[in-house]
Design a protein around this motif. Structure first.
Motif, PDB file in Angstrom:
ATOM      1  N   GLU A 222     -13.478  29.529 -21.149  1.00 43.37           N
ATOM      2  CA  GLU A 222     -13.986  30.008 -22.438  1.00 43.37           C
ATOM      3  C   GLU A 222     -13.530  31.438 -22.709  1.00 43.37           C
ATOM      4  O   GLU A 222     -13.309  31.821 -23.867  1.00 43.37           O
ATOM      5  CB  GLU A 222     -15.516  29.912 -22.500  1.00 43.37           C
ATOM      6  N   VAL A 223     -13.346  32.210 -21.643  1.00 46.51           N
ATOM      7  CA  VAL A 223     -12.817  33.571 -21.803  1.00 46.51           C
ATOM      8  C   VAL A 223     -11.395  33.498 -22.357  1.00 46.51           C
ATOM      9  O   VAL A 223     -11.053  34.184 -23.335  1.00 46.51           O
ATOM     10  CB  VAL A 223     -12.830  34.313 -20.448  1.00 46.51           C
ATOM     11  N   VAL A 224     -10.563  32.650 -21.747  1.00 48.94           N
ATOM     12  CA  VAL A 224      -9.169  32.522 -22.180  1.00 48.94           C
ATOM     13  C   VAL A 224      -9.092  31.973 -23.599  1.00 48.94           C
ATOM     14  O   VAL A 224      -8.258  32.404 -24.410  1.00 48.94           O
ATOM     15  CB  VAL A 224      -8.381  31.624 -21.196  1.00 48.94           C
ATOM     16  N   GLU A 225      -9.981  31.032 -23.933  1.00 47.46           N
ATOM     17  CA  GLU A 225      -9.983  30.457 -25.283  1.00 47.46           C
ATOM     18  C   GLU A 225     -10.245  31.525 -26.337  1.00 47.46           C
ATOM     19  O   GLU A 225      -9.581  31.560 -27.379  1.00 47.46           O
ATOM     20  CB  GLU A 225     -11.044  29.357 -25.378  1.00 47.46           C
ATOM     21  N   MET A 226     -11.224  32.407 -26.099  1.00 45.54           N
ATOM     22  CA  MET A 226     -11.511  33.459 -27.072  1.00 45.54           C
ATOM     23  C   MET A 226     -10.359  34.452 -27.146  1.00 45.54           C
ATOM     24  O   MET A 226      -9.981  34.904 -28.242  1.00 45.54           O
ATOM     25  CB  MET A 226     -12.811  34.180 -26.713  1.00 45.54           C
ATOM     26  N   MET A 227      -9.787  34.815 -25.994  1.00 45.83           N
ATOM     27  CA  MET A 227      -8.657  35.731 -26.004  1.00 45.83           C
ATOM     28  C   MET A 227      -7.486  35.132 -26.780  1.00 45.83           C
ATOM     29  O   MET A 227      -6.795  35.829 -27.529  1.00 45.83           O
ATOM     30  CB  MET A 227      -8.219  36.062 -24.578  1.00 45.83           C
ATOM     31  N   THR A 228      -7.271  33.832 -26.627  1.00 48.12           N
ATOM     32  CA  THR A 228      -6.193  33.156 -27.362  1.00 48.12           C
ATOM     33  C   THR A 228      -6.476  33.160 -28.856  1.00 48.12           C
ATOM     34  O   THR A 228      -5.588  33.430 -29.674  1.00 48.12           O
ATOM     35  CB  THR A 228      -6.025  31.708 -26.858  1.00 48.12           C
ATOM     36  N   ALA A 229      -7.722  32.882 -29.217  1.00 46.26           N
ATOM     37  CA  ALA A 229      -8.094  32.837 -30.633  1.00 46.26           C
ATOM     38  C   ALA A 229      -7.932  34.195 -31.308  1.00 46.26           C
ATOM     39  O   ALA A 229      -7.609  34.275 -32.497  1.00 46.26           O
ATOM     40  CB  ALA A 229      -9.541  32.349 -30.771  1.00 46.26           C
TER      41      ALA A 229
END
Length: 265
Positions: A222-229
């Motif tokens: 979920e950390v990586v998903e937000m950083m990607t977004a």
């Protein structure tokens, strides 16, 4: 020609896509070699260093912080813009918000915090009343407002050892001590930058609420998903900051140990 500006990319920020005319350079330090990418932006040379390695292969407690900072100093860097992914303890700092941290609480346990262990370089007690350069933070803040992004001008970062996430009880304690955000990498990086007499500021991106506040179990995904977004916004903010930044600006940070620093010499 020296490189006076550096970007240290944290979780989710592994490549320097905002830069042009890229080249790779290996830099030798007393703590091991580092590899950086050097490019150009707005007519300025910029060094890019992924803190965790290009594929997030280095956990926070094993990062060679001293080699990274010494290597950037050797290149001639005077100003560092770092990024960090953080969990929030402060309900006003929501997922997707940018925060320009101004203080830290250090709960790391097994890291080396200084270049000055005695011997030839002696011992130096460095002032960190304002660990994150207030002038550089202001430049980043103005760039964020210019872009219309949600940004908090200050916040207290709690640095934990990792790589595990924190317990709900730890988060409750950190909040009582005044912590706003929690992460695993800002210390000792910011302290070493001060010893090296470089301006250092960190753009923290809130990826989730911390343990016990978030309704769900915490995951790295979920950390990586937000950083990607938010990656485009983050890159735009870094680019706008560099565009507005004078590579030769002078600052108290660059005299923090009264000229005694021997780093990179």
């Amino acid at each position: 020609m020296s490189v006076k500006i550096a970007v240290i990319g944290g979780t989710g920020v592994y490549d320097p896509k905002m830069l042009n005319n890229l080249s790779r350079e290996k830099v030798a330090t007393p703590y091991g070699d580092i590899e950086v990418t050097i490019g150009e932006l707005s007519g300025k040379r910029v060094a890019f260093l992924p803190r965790h390695g290009a594929g997030h292969t280095v956990p926070p407690h094993l990062i060679n912080y001293r080699a990274n900072i010494w290597g950037l100093k050797t290149l001639g860097v005077k100003q560092i813009i770092a990024t960090t992914a953080v969990g929030s303890l402060n309900l006003n700092m929501k997922g997707g918000d940018f925060v320009l941290i101004d203080q830290f609480l250090d709960f790391t346990k097994n890291r080396i915090y200084t270049f000055y262990d005695g011997g030839e370089r002696g011992v130096i007690h460095t002032d960190v009343t304002e660990p994150y350069c207030p002038e550089l933070r202001k430049i980043i803040y103005n760039a964020a407002k210019e872009l219309g992004y949600t940004v908090h001008p200050a916040g207290t970062y709690v640095c934990t050892e990792g790589p595990r996430f924190e317990t709900a009880a730890e988060i409750k304690m950190f909040a009582k001590l005044g912590g706003d955000l929690v992460g695993m990498t800002s210390v000792p990086e910011v302290v070493l930058a001060r010893e090296a007499e470089m301006c250092y500021a960190s753009i923290s991106l809130v990826t989730n609420y911390a343990a016990g506040i978030s309704p769900n179990p915490l995951t790295h995904e979920e950390v990586v998903e937000m950083m990607t977004a938010k990656s485009e916004q983050l890159k735009n903010l870094i680019a706008k900051t560099i565009e507005n930044l004078d590579p030769d600006r002078n600052c108290w940070c660059q005299r923090a140990v009264s000229g005694q620093s021997q780093l990179g010499k």
